[in-house]
Design a protein around this motif. Structure first.
Motif, PDB file in Angstrom:
ATOM      1  N   GLU A 274       0.810  -1.222   0.000  1.00  0.00           N
ATOM      2  CA  GLU A 274       0.000   0.000   0.000  1.00  0.00           C
ATOM      3  C   GLU A 274       0.842   1.270   0.000  1.00  0.00           C
ATOM      4  N   ASP A 275       2.093   1.184   0.463  1.00  0.00           N
ATOM      5  CA  ASP A 275       2.938   2.380   0.538  1.00  0.00           C
ATOM      6  C   ASP A 275       4.026   2.414  -0.531  1.00  0.00           C
ATOM      7  N   ALA A 276       4.032   1.441  -1.434  1.00  0.00           N
ATOM      8  CA  ALA A 276       5.125   1.332  -2.403  1.00  0.00           C
ATOM      9  C   ALA A 276       5.242   2.578  -3.279  1.00  0.00           C
ATOM     10  N   ASP A 277       4.119   3.097  -3.775  1.00  0.00           N
ATOM     11  CA  ASP A 277       4.172   4.294  -4.617  1.00  0.00           C
ATOM     12  C   ASP A 277       4.779   5.471  -3.866  1.00  0.00           C
ATOM     13  N   SER A 278       4.385   5.628  -2.616  1.00  0.00           N
ATOM     14  CA  SER A 278       4.906   6.727  -1.807  1.00  0.00           C
ATOM     15  C   SER A 278       6.403   6.591  -1.570  1.00  0.00           C
ATOM     16  N   VAL A 279       6.858   5.358  -1.328  1.00  0.00           N
ATOM     17  CA  VAL A 279       8.285   5.134  -1.086  1.00  0.00           C
ATOM     18  C   VAL A 279       9.090   5.422  -2.347  1.00  0.00           C
ATOM     19  N   VAL A 280       8.614   4.942  -3.495  1.00  0.00           N
ATOM     20  CA  VAL A 280       9.309   5.217  -4.759  1.00  0.00           C
ATOM     21  C   VAL A 280       9.424   6.719  -4.977  1.00  0.00           C
ATOM     22  N   GLU A 281       8.333   7.424  -4.772  1.00  0.00           N
ATOM     23  CA  GLU A 281       8.324   8.869  -4.994  1.00  0.00           C
ATOM     24  C   GLU A 281       9.279   9.586  -4.040  1.00  0.00           C
ATOM     25  N   THR A 282       9.293   9.181  -2.776  1.00  0.00           N
ATOM     26  CA  THR A 282      10.163   9.843  -1.799  1.00  0.00           C
ATOM     27  C   THR A 282      11.633   9.595  -2.102  1.00  0.00           C
ATOM     28  N   VAL A 283      11.983   8.365  -2.460  1.00  0.00           N
ATOM     29  CA  VAL A 283      13.376   8.054  -2.794  1.00  0.00           C
ATOM     30  C   VAL A 283      13.841   8.906  -3.970  1.00  0.00           C
ATOM     31  N   LEU A 284      13.008   9.017  -4.993  1.00  0.00           N
ATOM     32  CA  LEU A 284      13.377   9.827  -6.155  1.00  0.00           C
ATOM     33  C   LEU A 284      13.421  11.312  -5.807  1.00  0.00           C
ATOM     34  N   ASP A 285      12.552  11.752  -4.903  1.00  0.00           N
ATOM     35  CA  ASP A 285      12.577  13.152  -4.464  1.00  0.00           C
ATOM     36  C   ASP A 285      13.881  13.483  -3.740  1.00  0.00           C
ATOM     37  N   VAL A 286      14.354  12.558  -2.904  1.00  0.00           N
ATOM     38  CA  VAL A 286      15.614  12.780  -2.182  1.00  0.00           C
ATOM     39  C   VAL A 286      16.761  12.960  -3.171  1.00  0.00           C
ATOM     40  N   ILE A 287      16.793  12.109  -4.190  1.00  0.00           N
ATOM     41  CA  ILE A 287      17.853  12.233  -5.201  1.00  0.00           C
ATOM     42  C   ILE A 287      17.717  13.550  -5.956  1.00  0.00           C
ATOM     43  N   ARG A 288      16.485  13.888  -6.351  1.00  0.00           N
ATOM     44  CA  ARG A 288      16.279  15.110  -7.124  1.00  0.00           C
ATOM     45  C   ARG A 288      16.685  16.347  -6.328  1.00  0.00           C
ATOM     46  N   ASP A 289      16.318  16.385  -5.052  1.00  0.00           N
ATOM     47  CA  ASP A 289      16.648  17.556  -4.231  1.00  0.00           C
ATOM     48  C   ASP A 289      18.158  17.740  -4.111  1.00  0.00           C
ATOM     49  N   LEU A 290      18.885  16.642  -3.865  1.00  0.00           N
ATOM     50  CA  LEU A 290      20.345  16.746  -3.769  1.00  0.00           C
ATOM     51  C   LEU A 290      20.962  17.027  -5.135  1.00  0.00           C
ATOM     52  N   HIS A 291      20.358  16.482  -6.159  1.00  0.00           N
ATOM     53  CA  HIS A 291      20.806  16.693  -7.529  1.00  0.00           C
ATOM     54  C   HIS A 291      20.754  18.187  -7.883  1.00  0.00           C
ATOM     55  N   LEU A 292      19.708  18.871  -7.422  1.00  0.00           N
ATOM     56  CA  LEU A 292      19.521  20.279  -7.773  1.00  0.00           C
ATOM     57  C   LEU A 292      20.250  21.228  -6.823  1.00  0.00           C
ATOM     58  N   ASP A 293      20.101  21.004  -5.521  1.00  0.00           N
ATOM     59  CA  ASP A 293      20.576  21.986  -4.541  1.00  0.00           C
ATOM     60  C   ASP A 293      21.738  21.513  -3.685  1.00  0.00           C
ATOM     61  N   GLY A 294      22.008  20.203  -3.685  1.00  0.00           N
ATOM     62  CA  GLY A 294      23.052  19.703  -2.811  1.00  0.00           C
ATOM     63  C   GLY A 294      22.595  19.697  -1.361  1.00  0.00           C
ATOM     64  N   PRO A 295      23.450  19.277  -0.442  1.00  0.00           N
ATOM     65  CA  PRO A 295      23.089  19.266   0.980  1.00  0.00           C
ATOM     66  C   PRO A 295      23.073  20.678   1.554  1.00  0.00           C
ATOM     67  N   THR A 296      22.432  20.823   2.687  1.00  0.00           N
ATOM     68  CA  THR A 296      22.440  22.113   3.370  1.00  0.00           C
ATOM     69  C   THR A 296      23.741  22.274   4.150  1.00  0.00           C
ATOM     70  N   ASP A 297      24.040  23.497   4.542  1.00  0.00           N
ATOM     71  CA  ASP A 297      25.234  23.733   5.360  1.00  0.00           C
ATOM     72  C   ASP A 297      25.135  22.989   6.684  1.00  0.00           C
ATOM     73  N   ALA A 298      23.932  22.945   7.251  1.00  0.00           N
ATOM     74  CA  ALA A 298      23.744  22.243   8.523  1.00  0.00           C
ATOM     75  C   ALA A 298      24.015  20.751   8.367  1.00  0.00           C
ATOM     76  N   GLU A 299      23.602  20.170   7.238  1.00  0.00           N
ATOM     77  CA  GLU A 299      23.847  18.743   7.005  1.00  0.00           C
ATOM     78  C   GLU A 299      25.335  18.458   6.869  1.00  0.00           C
ATOM     79  N   LEU A 300      26.060  19.326   6.185  1.00  0.00           N
ATOM     80  CA  LEU A 300      27.501  19.125   6.039  1.00  0.00           C
ATOM     81  C   LEU A 300      28.204  19.228   7.389  1.00  0.00           C
ATOM     82  N   THR A 301      27.796  20.175   8.206  1.00  0.00           N
ATOM     83  CA  THR A 301      28.397  20.330   9.535  1.00  0.00           C
ATOM     84  C   THR A 301      28.125  19.102  10.394  1.00  0.00           C
ATOM     85  N   ASP A 302      26.901  18.612  10.355  1.00  0.00           N
ATOM     86  CA  ASP A 302      26.543  17.432  11.144  1.00  0.00           C
ATOM     87  C   ASP A 302      27.289  16.193  10.649  1.00  0.00           C
ATOM     88  N   GLU A 303      27.450  16.071   9.331  1.00  0.00           N
ATOM     89  CA  GLU A 303      28.167  14.918   8.773  1.00  0.00           C
ATOM     90  C   GLU A 303      29.609  14.904   9.244  1.00  0.00           C
TER      91      GLU A 303
END
Length: 618
Positions: A274-303
């Motif tokens: 029942e959640d497969a479509d949502s999971v596929v969409e979210t995984v692709l959204d994560v890639i697209r967001d990093l693809h376009l904007d990269g990580p945030t400064d806060a994420e780099l600091t935490d990493e």
């Protein structure tokens, strides 16, 4: 707690480079060879694993812990214990590698087969075979076929070429004991890593699988950008799928080097129906967001903060392991502080660039029926693009689980091609055959280096002897794998050719093709499979009455065969074996009505005319 750089030392012992660093007791030792399953060919798959088991078979129970394993690029023997125990372990393992106990091959095969059955494949294995086919990294998704046939000669030759001093390095978590020695053959040579070459795919692309999981495989330049990006992708997947949406239990992202220049990212997540479509969409959204904007400064600091707070002992052994692997693969070694500094210097832009490069050759794997959210991507190719031109083989018999009705088999001295009824095809060239699985009933299953496979069942096709001779003559002998008979695979000589049931009898069926050619099938059937096949052939012949192709001898021959089969007693077959069900009687099929209705009309007209004539003369 921040960790300091491990102080790694090196020394050469008996021609073997040994790396060491001070760590905590107990001592650990690893002997690493640059040979893994990726160096094997499909028909030999498992030979390195067999060597590893043979080398350890003589140790049995010890008071210290030890083991060995084979991965895609290396074989490692490791132990934990006192200095004296590690000295003994190294001596016994290297002595065994130089003089393998070949009399234990049969026993270790059984152990390995049992081990293989308990280790199911996973998302990593599926993605590797989709990307690389039946070679290199793709072999992780295939059974260890070599265990079925390799003997002492092949095992000894493989060990002599690969498990030798030029192809080994070792590490120890402490100063090496004075009595540490490696009694390995000096012959052989350092084995370069196998070529990492992807199949020609229209990436980024998407395909489906039967499992309830989502995966995205990406390959990009090996370096700090992808390492940092992978950690941030992992964090975002967990935040969105696990904590915010609550639709997945263990999403994540794995970074893994493939060669000195390339690395692999695998984004993965479990997903309910029942959640497969949502999971596929979210995984692709994560890639697209990093693809376009990269990580945030806060994420780099935490990493950076998270990365520098590792456990010191684990980091030391990890660095020793990487130092050994660099020695064997020829990759320039980067000290710990240099590698940490390079990761610290990753920026939002460089991380985004790394993701963009990797996404260009992405493969998305979605649960069956849930790839619509990735509809903008290309379709992963499920059919071949290279045709084989040669002789066509006419269909002889339909068997359960075989190729569909209407399919055609084409063969030449170049290879074999199976053409689907809709015109799509799968081809396997003899020059690019990774393995031929030979069944006990003379079936041949050809697997190409690209992962496409064709099964050739002698029951299904005419002129099968000619095709088998072609395969045997043009495929190298070391590509053939003898397969143990599966349940119901090889019917008894007096059993049904379709399901193996008894009693059975040989009958002859006939029919006319569209081109007025008569086809004859002489085969042994049980009552069920025979009546199913006979009724289909009789119906085929009767349907062609209006085309003027029906022959009385064919109808009579089929009627006799059906009568003989009907008189057989109930078939006795092994449990779970597929067979044909007889289906409707010939008298309830279209062919009968094609014949009966015109005859009935003619008889009725004749009767009316006769009655009219009789009445007029009366």
């Amino acid at each position: 707690m921040a960790i300091s750089e491990p102080d790694i030392h090196s020394v050469v012992i008996d021609g073997v480079p040994v790396f060491w660093a001070e760590s905590h007791d107990p001592l650990r030792l690893a002997i690493m060879f640059r040979v893994g399953f990726g160096d094997e060919q499909l028909s030999w798959r498992g030979i390195s694993h067999l060597v590893e088991h043979l080398a350890l078979s003589g140790l049995a129970h010890q008071t210290y812990s030890y083991n060995g394993f084979v991965d895609d690029v290396r074989t490692i023997f490791h132990a934990q214990g006192s200095a004296d125990q590690l000295v003994e372990y190294a001596q016994r393992v290297t002595n065994a590698l130089a003089n393998l106990p070949l009399d234990r091959i049969t026993s270790e095969r059984k152990v390995l087969e049992s081990e293989q059955q308990s280790q199911p494949g996973g998302s990593w294995a599926s993605h590797m075979s989709l990307r690389y086919g039946a070679r290199g990294y793709g072999l992780v998704d295939y059974p260890q076929h070599g265990l079925r046939w390799v003997a002492g000669e092949q095992v000894s030759s493989w060990a002599a070429e690969r498990f030798c001093k030029p192809n080994v390095a070792a590490w120890i978590s402490g100063q090496p004991p004075n009595r540490l020695h490696f009694d390995l053959p000096a012959d052989g040579k350092k084995v370069p890593q196998f070529l990492v070459e992807s199949l020609a795919l229209p990436t980024p692309c998407v395909t489906e699988h039967m499992a309830n999981g989502v995966g995205v495989s990406m390959v990009g330049p090996r370096g700090p950008e992808l390492v940092v990006a992978a950690r941030i992708v992992d964090r975002r997947l967990k935040e969105r799928l696990r904590w915010q949406q609550g639709v997945a239990y263990a999403p994540g992202c794995m970074y893994r080097p493939l060669s000195n220049d390339l690395a692999h990212l695998l984004l993965h997540s479990d997903a309910s129906e029942e959640d497969a479509d949502s999971v596929v969409e979210t995984v692709l959204d994560v890639i697209r967001d990093l693809h376009l904007d990269g990580p945030t400064d806060a994420e780099l600091t935490d990493e950076r903060a998270t990365r520098r707070a590792k456990v010191p002992s684990a980091a030391t052994e990890m660095q020793l392991d990487l130092r050994c692997l660099s020695e064997l693969t020829g990759r320039a070694w980067k000290p710990y502080d240099v590698w940490q500094r390079e990761q610290d210097e990753v920026t939002r832009a460089s991380a985004a660039h790394g993701i963009r490069e990797a996404w260009a050759n992405a493969i998305v794997l979605a649960p069956l029926g849930h790839k619509s959210r990735a509809a903008s991507l290309n379709e992963y190719p499920m059919w071949s693009t290279h045709r084989i031109h040669g002789r066509s083989h006419r269909r002889r018999l339909l068997v359960p689980g075989g190729v569909p009705s209407g399919a055609m088999l084409v063969s030449s001295d170049q290879g074999v091609m199976l053409v689907n009824p809709d015109g799509r095809y799968i081809s396997v060239g003899f020059a690019s055959t990774a393995a031929v699985l030979r069944g006990s009933n003379e079936t041949r299953y050809l697997i190409g280096l690209d992962g496409f496979g064709i099964g050739v069942d002698p029951r299904e096709w005419n002129r099968i002897d000619e095709l088998q001779r072609l395969i045997d003559a043009h495929v190298p002998v070391d590509r053939f794998v003898p397969m143990q008979a599966a349940e119901g695979e090889a019917p008894p000589r007096d059993g049904c050719e379709v399901c193996g049931a008894v009693p059975a009898r040989e009958v002859t069926l006939k029919r006319k093709t569209v081109w007025r050619r008569e086809e004859t099938l002489k085969a042994r059937f049980c009552r069920d499979c025979g009546r199913a096949t006979g009724r289909a052939w009789q119906d085929f012949t009767l349907r062609r009455t209006l085309l003027g192709m029906m022959t009385i001898p064919a109808v009579i021959a089929n009627s006799i065969a059906l009568t003989q089969l009907t008189l057989l007693s109930a078939p006795q077959r092994k449990s779970g074996v597929d067979h044909w069900m007889p289906g409707r009687s010939v008298f309830l099929r279209l062919g009968f009505y094609v014949v009966f209705i015109p005859i009935a009309v003619i008889v009725l007209v004749a009767l009316v005319v006769w009655l009219g004539v009789t009445e007029s003369t009366g």
